[in-house]
Design a protein around this motif. Structure first.
Motif, PDB file in Angstrom:
ATOM      1  N   THR A   9     -32.532  12.725  28.821  1.00  0.00           N
ATOM      2  CA  THR A   9     -32.615  11.331  29.279  1.00  0.00           C
ATOM      3  C   THR A   9     -31.610  11.045  30.400  1.00  0.00           C
ATOM      4  O   THR A   9     -31.426   9.902  30.791  1.00  0.00           O
ATOM      5  N   LEU A  10     -30.970  12.100  30.904  1.00  0.00           N
ATOM      6  CA  LEU A  10     -29.964  11.948  31.960  1.00  0.00           C
ATOM      7  C   LEU A  10     -30.571  11.389  33.246  1.00  0.00           C
ATOM      8  O   LEU A  10     -31.554  11.918  33.756  1.00  0.00           O
ATOM      9  N   CYS A  47     -28.595  19.955  30.491  1.00  0.00           N
ATOM     10  CA  CYS A  47     -27.934  18.806  29.862  1.00  0.00           C
ATOM     11  C   CYS A  47     -28.209  18.767  28.368  1.00  0.00           C
ATOM     12  O   CYS A  47     -29.352  18.930  27.933  1.00  0.00           O
ATOM     13  N   MET A  48     -27.167  18.557  27.560  1.00  0.00           N
ATOM     14  CA  MET A  48     -27.337  18.453  26.107  1.00  0.00           C
ATOM     15  C   MET A  48     -27.100  17.027  25.618  1.00  0.00           C
ATOM     16  O   MET A  48     -26.972  16.791  24.430  1.00  0.00           O
ATOM     17  N   GLU A  49     -27.033  16.092  26.553  1.00  0.00           N
ATOM     18  CA  GLU A  49     -26.910  14.666  26.214  1.00  0.00           C
ATOM     19  C   GLU A  49     -25.675  14.358  25.378  1.00  0.00           C
ATOM     20  O   GLU A  49     -25.741  13.558  24.440  1.00  0.00           O
ATOM     21  N   CYS A  50     -24.549  14.989  25.699  1.00  0.00           N
ATOM     22  CA  CYS A  50     -23.322  14.700  24.944  1.00  0.00           C
ATOM     23  C   CYS A  50     -22.742  13.353  25.359  1.00  0.00           C
ATOM     24  O   CYS A  50     -22.086  12.680  24.574  1.00  0.00           O
ATOM     25  N   GLY A  51     -22.955  12.966  26.620  1.00  0.00           N
ATOM     26  CA  GLY A  51     -22.539  11.638  27.074  1.00  0.00           C
ATOM     27  C   GLY A  51     -21.161  11.576  27.700  1.00  0.00           C
ATOM     28  O   GLY A  51     -20.698  10.496  28.068  1.00  0.00           O
ATOM     29  N   ASP A  65     -28.915   8.892  27.259  1.00  0.00           N
ATOM     30  CA  ASP A  65     -29.055   8.424  25.882  1.00  0.00           C
ATOM     31  C   ASP A  65     -28.366   9.455  24.993  1.00  0.00           C
ATOM     32  O   ASP A  65     -28.988  10.386  24.507  1.00  0.00           O
ATOM     33  N   ALA A  66     -27.050   9.281  24.822  1.00  0.00           N
ATOM     34  CA  ALA A  66     -26.258  10.292  24.118  1.00  0.00           C
ATOM     35  C   ALA A  66     -26.450  10.185  22.618  1.00  0.00           C
ATOM     36  O   ALA A  66     -26.616   9.105  22.072  1.00  0.00           O
ATOM     37  N   GLY A  67     -26.410  11.316  21.971  1.00  0.00           N
ATOM     38  CA  GLY A  67     -26.528  11.309  20.518  1.00  0.00           C
ATOM     39  C   GLY A  67     -26.441  12.711  19.967  1.00  0.00           C
ATOM     40  O   GLY A  67     -26.294  13.674  20.724  1.00  0.00           O
TER      41      GLY A  67
END
Lengths: 96, 396
Positions: A9-10, A47-51, A65-67
């Motif tokens: 979602t980056l 990207c692993m969506e760590c935020g 959308d981090a999670g």
């Protein structure tokens, strides 16, 4: 190692970038690089969506959308109708 | 500025007893700072900690000095944390600690109060004079805690204040582990405390090289790795949650196989259930050990599919060549071929929680496809198992 293609979602808005380089500094998977004084996304699929980038982008140029990317947390979230959180501190689950 | 007074270095943990005398004396409320510094830690929480080797008095209070060497207890703790739920209570008292003989210009490293995180950091600081600021993350490691927000801006700001860090050091910077950036907004910390946050290397072991390079990270120091040893170390905690379901499965299979008009026949129970129990073990091994260890080698990016491939690779040869399934009816074969690779797939999908490169959106996508398959496959397998047992008893 790469995870699923084209799911992250980056999003990155280059016009807002101030060139501070923080995103390059905090990304654990080298998604960003500084090119011509501004950040550029090299490979979204890493990207692993760590935020970490979003939290440290004071220009608000990055959104993700981090999670937790953890199946049991997501299943538990579905069952309880809440956001997926990892069960570490809830005492029950012995996860991370 | 006057140098910090060093007391009691190399003393044994019992010599920390001055902390006890002062534990009732709150730093703000009393005037004892001129004679003996007040404890910055809960003395009870530190009692018996073999990794403490002394204390130093600072203007803000007495700070425990920690060893940079691991003792047998530290190594044992690491192993226990890797293999059991012991990790859930492997925590230390948050707050400020010292390494060597730090002073007003020494670096400040931020860590979590999961003891293994702290141990790995203090070991990497061997030979240095430094401060360690331990955040209260509920005993959770840096990265997971940062994801939950407990290793975060609020806690770091608060810990800098309650530890009175501004009185300990002249400079205004702390070094946080890079993975903590998930929860720490460096700009916000700077605004609220005056301390700049530098994100150091991902791995504490890289700290000496990072410092000698003038606090510069190489690209490799920024990257999270996921080596075969990293993955192997995670497998015990992948297997553990599967043990209880496996025992339930085993009892159920024994009961179903042994069921006879006279009650449960044990010989029949064992001979009937054994092939399924073996396949069950193979599926656990495929999903919780083989898939994690061989992760990059197994084809496809989806963890569910990787687990299915690994499961089939173990289950199919056992069914075909072990001899245990000779003369088995089609119902039993179908149930075995469907159910056990799916068990492996399910377990492999659980490994997304421990892997260092899977994101939430991808895992959600996998689950959307996989859950219906797991549920459907289980129903098909149950029907196959029932049909097989009816066939064996000549009922159909």
């Amino acid at each position: 190692m790469k995870y699923l293609k084209n799911v992250t979602t980056l999003t990155y808005t280059g016009e807002k970038c101030t060139g501070c380089g923080r995103c390059v500094d905090v990304c654990p998977h080298a998604v960003f690089a500084m090119i011509g004084g501004k950040a550029a996304v090299l490979d979204r699929d890493l990207c692993m969506e760590c935020g970490a980038c979003q939290r440290n982008c004071s220009a608000g140029a990055i959104s993700v959308d981090a999670g937790v990317g953890c199946a049991s947390a997501i299943i538990r979230g579905k069952l309880t109708g809440s956001e997926p959180v990892c069960g570490c501190s809830e005492g029950g689950g012995a996860c991370c | 500025m006057k140098p910090l007074k060093i007391v009691n270095t190399n003393m044994d943990p019992a010599a920390l007893s001055p902390l006890r005398q002062q534990s009732s004396c709150a730093p703000k409320a009393c005037s004892c700072t001129t004679e003996a510094a007040p404890a910055l830690h809960d003395e009870k929480a530190l009692r018996g900690a073999r990794w403490i080797e002394g204390a130093i008095d600072t203007p803000a209070g007495r700070v425990p000095v920690v060893s940079t060497a691991w003792k047998a207890a530290d190594r044992l703790g690491q192993v226990r944390a890797r293999v059991s739920s012991f990790r859930m209570k492997y925590a230390i008292d948050p707050g400020l600690y010292a390494v060597g003989r730090p002073g007003m210009d020494s670096d400040v490293y931020v860590s979590a109060n999961y003891k293994l995180s702290f141990d790995v950091l203090r070991r990497a600081l061997a030979g240095k004079d430094a401060w360690i600021l331990v955040l209260d993350t509920g005993g959770i490691n840096v990265w997971c805690a940062a994801g939950k927000g407990t290793f975060g801006t609020t806690e770091l700001v608060n810990r800098i204040k309650v530890s009175r860090l501004a009185e300990m050091v002249r400079h205004r910077r702390v070094i946080a582990p890079q993975l903590g950036a998930v929860g720490v907004d460096a700009d916000a910390v700077k605004r609220e405390t005056g301390f700049a946050v530098r994100f150091g290397p991902v791995r504490a072991a890289d700290i000496p090289a990072y410092v000698s390079a003038g606090y510069k990270k190489t690209d490799a120091m920024r990257r999270v790795r996921f080596t075969v040893l990293d993955r192997l170390a995670l497998t015990p905690m992948e297997l553990r949650p599967a043990v209880k379901p496996y025992l339930v499965f085993a009892l159920a299979m024994l009961a179903v196989s042994g069921l006879a008009p006279e009650g449960i026949l044990f010989r029949q129970a064992f001979s009937g259930a054994l092939p399924l129990l073996v396949l069950g073990l193979a599926a656990l091994f495929a999903g919780a050990v083989v898939t994690p260890v061989l992760l990059p080698v197994i084809p496809f990016r989806s963890f569910a599919v990787k687990g299915l491939v690994a499961g089939a690779a173990l289950v199919v040869p056992i069914v075909l060549y072990s001899g245990m399934f000779e003369g088995a009816d089609a119902a039993l074969l179908a149930a075995s071929y469907v159910f056990f690779p799916l068990v492996s797939s399910y377990l492999a999908l659980q490994f997304t929680g421990a892997s260092t490169y899977t994101g939430m959106t991808g895992v959600k996508k996998e689950l959307r496809y996989a859950l219906p398959v797991y549920i459907g496959g289980s129903i098909v397998s149950a029907i196959g198992l029932i049909a097989h047992n009816l066939l064996v008893r000549g009922i159909i």
